[in-house]
Every structure is written in C-alpha cells, then in structure tokens.
Write a protein that holds these residues in place. Structure first.
Motif, PDB file in Angstrom:
ATOM      1  N   LEU A 191     -36.891  51.835  29.932  1.00 47.13           N
ATOM      2  CA  LEU A 191     -36.310  53.106  29.494  1.00 47.13           C
ATOM      3  C   LEU A 191     -34.913  52.889  28.908  1.00 47.13           C
ATOM      4  O   LEU A 191     -34.568  53.469  27.871  1.00 47.13           O
ATOM      5  CB  LEU A 191     -36.245  54.076  30.670  1.00 47.13           C
ATOM      6  CG  LEU A 191     -37.570  54.692  31.110  1.00 47.13           C
ATOM      7  CD1 LEU A 191     -37.415  55.418  32.437  1.00 47.13           C
ATOM      8  CD2 LEU A 191     -38.098  55.651  30.036  1.00 47.13           C
ATOM      9  N   ALA A 192     -34.128  52.059  29.555  1.00 44.94           N
ATOM     10  CA  ALA A 192     -32.781  51.775  29.046  1.00 44.94           C
ATOM     11  C   ALA A 192     -32.846  51.135  27.666  1.00 44.94           C
ATOM     12  O   ALA A 192     -32.040  51.453  26.780  1.00 44.94           O
ATOM     13  CB  ALA A 192     -32.041  50.871  30.025  1.00 44.94           C
ATOM     14  N   ALA A 193     -33.809  50.240  27.473  1.00 40.78           N
ATOM     15  CA  ALA A 193     -33.944  49.546  26.187  1.00 40.78           C
ATOM     16  C   ALA A 193     -34.344  50.485  25.061  1.00 40.78           C
ATOM     17  O   ALA A 193     -34.123  50.182  23.888  1.00 40.78           O
ATOM     18  CB  ALA A 193     -34.967  48.418  26.319  1.00 40.78           C
ATOM     19  N   SER A 194     -34.930  51.640  25.412  1.00 45.50           N
ATOM     20  CA  SER A 194     -35.374  52.585  24.382  1.00 45.50           C
ATOM     21  C   SER A 194     -34.236  53.435  23.826  1.00 45.50           C
ATOM     22  O   SER A 194     -34.409  54.141  22.832  1.00 45.50           O
ATOM     23  CB  SER A 194     -36.464  53.499  24.954  1.00 45.50           C
ATOM     24  OG  SER A 194     -35.925  54.414  25.902  1.00 45.50           O
ATOM     25  N   VAL A 195     -33.074  53.367  24.461  1.00 41.98           N
ATOM     26  CA  VAL A 195     -31.925  54.145  24.004  1.00 41.98           C
ATOM     27  C   VAL A 195     -31.252  53.401  22.850  1.00 41.98           C
ATOM     28  O   VAL A 195     -30.921  52.217  22.984  1.00 41.98           O
ATOM     29  CB  VAL A 195     -30.917  54.359  25.154  1.00 41.98           C
ATOM     30  CG1 VAL A 195     -29.726  55.179  24.666  1.00 41.98           C
ATOM     31  CG2 VAL A 195     -31.595  55.040  26.337  1.00 41.98           C
ATOM     32  N   ASP A 219     -25.228  74.163  22.368  1.00 37.56           N
ATOM     33  CA  ASP A 219     -26.193  73.304  23.051  1.00 37.56           C
ATOM     34  C   ASP A 219     -25.944  71.876  22.561  1.00 37.56           C
ATOM     35  O   ASP A 219     -26.103  71.604  21.368  1.00 37.56           O
ATOM     36  CB  ASP A 219     -27.623  73.726  22.721  1.00 37.56           C
ATOM     37  CG  ASP A 219     -27.858  75.199  23.008  1.00 37.56           C
ATOM     38  OD1 ASP A 219     -27.809  75.572  24.186  1.00 37.56           O
ATOM     39  OD2 ASP A 219     -28.079  75.971  22.058  1.00 37.56           O
ATOM     40  N   VAL A 220     -25.562  70.981  23.454  1.00 39.14           N
ATOM     41  CA  VAL A 220     -25.129  69.637  23.067  1.00 39.14           C
ATOM     42  C   VAL A 220     -25.994  68.577  23.725  1.00 39.14           C
ATOM     43  O   VAL A 220     -26.119  68.535  24.955  1.00 39.14           O
ATOM     44  CB  VAL A 220     -23.648  69.414  23.459  1.00 39.14           C
ATOM     45  CG1 VAL A 220     -23.208  68.005  23.086  1.00 39.14           C
ATOM     46  CG2 VAL A 220     -22.760  70.451  22.781  1.00 39.14           C
ATOM     47  N   ARG A 221     -26.588  67.710  22.902  1.00 34.44           N
ATOM     48  CA  ARG A 221     -27.346  66.574  23.432  1.00 34.44           C
ATOM     49  C   ARG A 221     -26.383  65.500  23.916  1.00 34.44           C
ATOM     50  O   ARG A 221     -25.384  65.203  23.259  1.00 34.44           O
ATOM     51  CB  ARG A 221     -28.274  65.996  22.361  1.00 34.44           C
ATOM     52  CG  ARG A 221     -29.435  66.912  22.006  1.00 34.44           C
ATOM     53  CD  ARG A 221     -30.333  66.312  20.939  1.00 34.44           C
ATOM     54  NE  ARG A 221     -31.077  65.142  21.415  1.00 34.44           N
ATOM     55  CZ  ARG A 221     -32.400  65.039  21.396  1.00 34.44           C
ATOM     56  NH1 ARG A 221     -33.141  66.029  20.933  1.00 34.44           N
ATOM     57  NH2 ARG A 221     -33.001  63.941  21.822  1.00 34.44           N
ATOM     58  N   LEU A 222     -26.714  64.918  25.058  1.00 31.46           N
ATOM     59  CA  LEU A 222     -25.937  63.815  25.626  1.00 31.46           C
ATOM     60  C   LEU A 222     -26.952  62.732  25.962  1.00 31.46           C
ATOM     61  O   LEU A 222     -27.495  62.673  27.058  1.00 31.46           O
ATOM     62  CB  LEU A 222     -25.204  64.296  26.885  1.00 31.46           C
ATOM     63  CG  LEU A 222     -24.243  63.321  27.554  1.00 31.46           C
ATOM     64  CD1 LEU A 222     -23.072  62.976  26.630  1.00 31.46           C
ATOM     65  CD2 LEU A 222     -23.726  63.893  28.870  1.00 31.46           C
ATOM     66  N   ASP A 223     -27.236  61.852  24.970  1.00 35.56           N
ATOM     67  CA  ASP A 223     -28.477  61.063  25.079  1.00 35.56           C
ATOM     68  C   ASP A 223     -28.451  59.678  24.446  1.00 35.56           C
ATOM     69  O   ASP A 223     -29.490  59.027  24.340  1.00 35.56           O
ATOM     70  CB  ASP A 223     -29.627  61.858  24.468  1.00 35.56           C
ATOM     71  CG  ASP A 223     -29.418  62.179  22.989  1.00 35.56           C
ATOM     72  OD1 ASP A 223     -28.511  61.593  22.368  1.00 35.56           O
ATOM     73  OD2 ASP A 223     -30.162  63.004  22.455  1.00 35.56           O
ATOM     74  N   GLY A 224     -27.279  59.202  24.003  1.00 38.07           N
ATOM     75  CA  GLY A 224     -27.245  57.885  23.370  1.00 38.07           C
ATOM     76  C   GLY A 224     -28.069  57.805  22.087  1.00 38.07           C
ATOM     77  O   GLY A 224     -28.540  56.734  21.697  1.00 38.07           O
TER      78      GLY A 224
END
Length: 261
Positions: free
Chosen positions: A216-220, A249-254
């Motif tokens: 999951l981390a690698a998918s960011v 509305d703010v995405r916080l998602d890398g």
C-alpha cells in the motif's frame, strides 16, 4: 481562530488513530478537549494523557450524543471546535456470485444502512448539536467568528474501490454536505471544512500483514509511505486556525488515485 486554554473542543472517534492525534495536537496548544468514543478504556487513557474529558458516545444515537455534549460542556464549557473522526468501513460488493455454488448474493441492506448511519448521519448529528451550542457564544473577532468544524471523509468519496459502495456513499455524502452546511452557518460565524485522507497509519491499517502495508505504501506517488495521523492533525489545525478556510474539501493523500481494487 487562536488556539489556547480559553477554547474548548470536541473530537469524535478520538480514542485512536486520526482522532487521537488531533486531540493530542489541540491539547498541546492548550485547548480543553473532550474525547467522544465508544472505546471506553482507550478513550479514558487518551483523556488522562492530555488532561481532557472522556465521553462514551454512540454517534448513531440522539440521546447518547446529547448526553455526551452535556458532559463535555459541563467540564469545559461550550466548545468552539468540533472535529468529526468517528467512522468505519466495510467491503461488500453490490452483488456477487459464489465461485463454487454460483449463488448470487446482494449487499445486505442492514450493512449498507449501518455505514450511512455512522459515517454520514452520525457526522451530521454531531455537527447540528455542536453548531447549535456555538450559536450561543459571543463572536471572537470583528468578523463574527464563533466556531470551526472539521469533518473526515476519504479519498473513497471520489475514487471508491470494489466493495466500497456503502463507504464511498457515506464519505461522498460528507463531502457533498460540506458547502451547504458552511452556507447554512455563514451568518453565524461558523466555518466548516472536510479532509479526505488517503491511506493512513490507523489501527485498521496496522492490523494488516506487513507485506500488505508495504504494498500500500508503494502505491502512493510521493512520499511512498502511509500517511501519519499527526499529518491529519496538522491539516485539521490549519483548517481551524485559518479564518479564510471555509466550505472546502481537501485531499490529504500523497497524490494517490485509488485503482478499482
């Protein structure tokens, strides 16, 4: 809004994860924080750690929410800050076929309703109760600011994955109601914003096998890691402290955009 010991806050879902990080961050600024959660042992521990008040609450129940706000206000006074982090998810396809028997199953409606009740209606219930209390307060400045509300949606509100129909609907609803509620409250000096977190280091994620967490981390896109609850807390405090931040509305998602599965 200036954060100090004259300000009271309520954080729902604050016994762990994003809510706990936000409660700690607010307390570090001197804010008096009430922890709203069903997890009594963990919630009491956070409250002791930060010098706050724990309120056992089920956000899907009117009486429970009313009692929790009453307890929080008796301890700290009327809150000027509400951060909604209470919520959960499930993973069920709209319809599915059993690979062995061929039996066709549909999404259980009780399971769908529960996610909507908790994530969407529970958030709105707390907003309405908190805003009603905020209306009794004197403004903090010449522009009339009385309070600030931060909600938690998810990137699933915009790019939900397979099995996330209920979860995406609930979080999409949180996003969809942000601007109308901000407009409802604009003449009362109460701001409303929403964060859409990506993949964060929450208890749910930590329960996954290490291999799954690494994948999951690698998918960011960048940075290639899971988000930290403290980063969510920083965004929440930014929204609270920045007076011109409203109805957003703010995405916080890398920069992640979730694939179908």
């Amino acid at each position: 809004m200036k954060l100090d010991s004259t300000i009271a806050a309520v954080v729902t879902g604050a016994a762990s994860g994003l809510g706990a990080a936000t409660a700690r961050a607010l307390a570090e600024q001197g804010v008096k924080v009430a922890i709203f959660d069903l997890q009594e042992e963990k919630g009491e521990a956070i409250a002791r750690e930060i010098g706050g008040t724990f309120c056992k609450v089920n956000v899907t129940d009117d009486a429970s929410v009313d009692a929790a706000f009453a307890k929080a206000r008796a301890a700290h006074g009327q809150e000027r800050i509400l951060v909604n982090c209470a919520g959960t998810a499930n993973a069920i396809k709209t319809v599915s076929r059993d690979k062995e028997t061929g039996e066709i199953r549909t999404f259980p409606m009780d399971a769908f309703k529960f996610i909507i009740e908790l994530n969407l209606i529970g958030t709105f219930r707390c907003i309405a109760r908190s805003a009603a209390g905020m209306l009794t307060l004197d403004p903090l400045d010449e522009f009339g600011e009385r309070g600030a509300i931060v909600n938690t949606a998810s990137v699933a509100a915009e790019d939900g994955q397979i099995g996330q129909a209920a979860y995406s609907a609930s979080k999409g609803g949180v996003v969809g109601m942000t601007l109308p509620i901000a407009r409802d409250l604009m003449n009362e000096g109460i701001r409303v914003n929403t964060i859409l977190p990506g993949i964060f280091e929450t208890p749910l994620m930590k329960a996954l096998p290490e291999k799954a967490q690494v994948a999951l981390a690698a998918s960011v896109p960048f940075p290639k890691r899971l988000g930290k609850p403290e980063e969510y807390a920083k965004m929440a405090l930014f929204m609270i402290e920045t007076g011109y931040m409203n109805g957003e509305d703010v995405r916080l998602d890398g920069a992640i955009r979730m694939p179908p599965r």
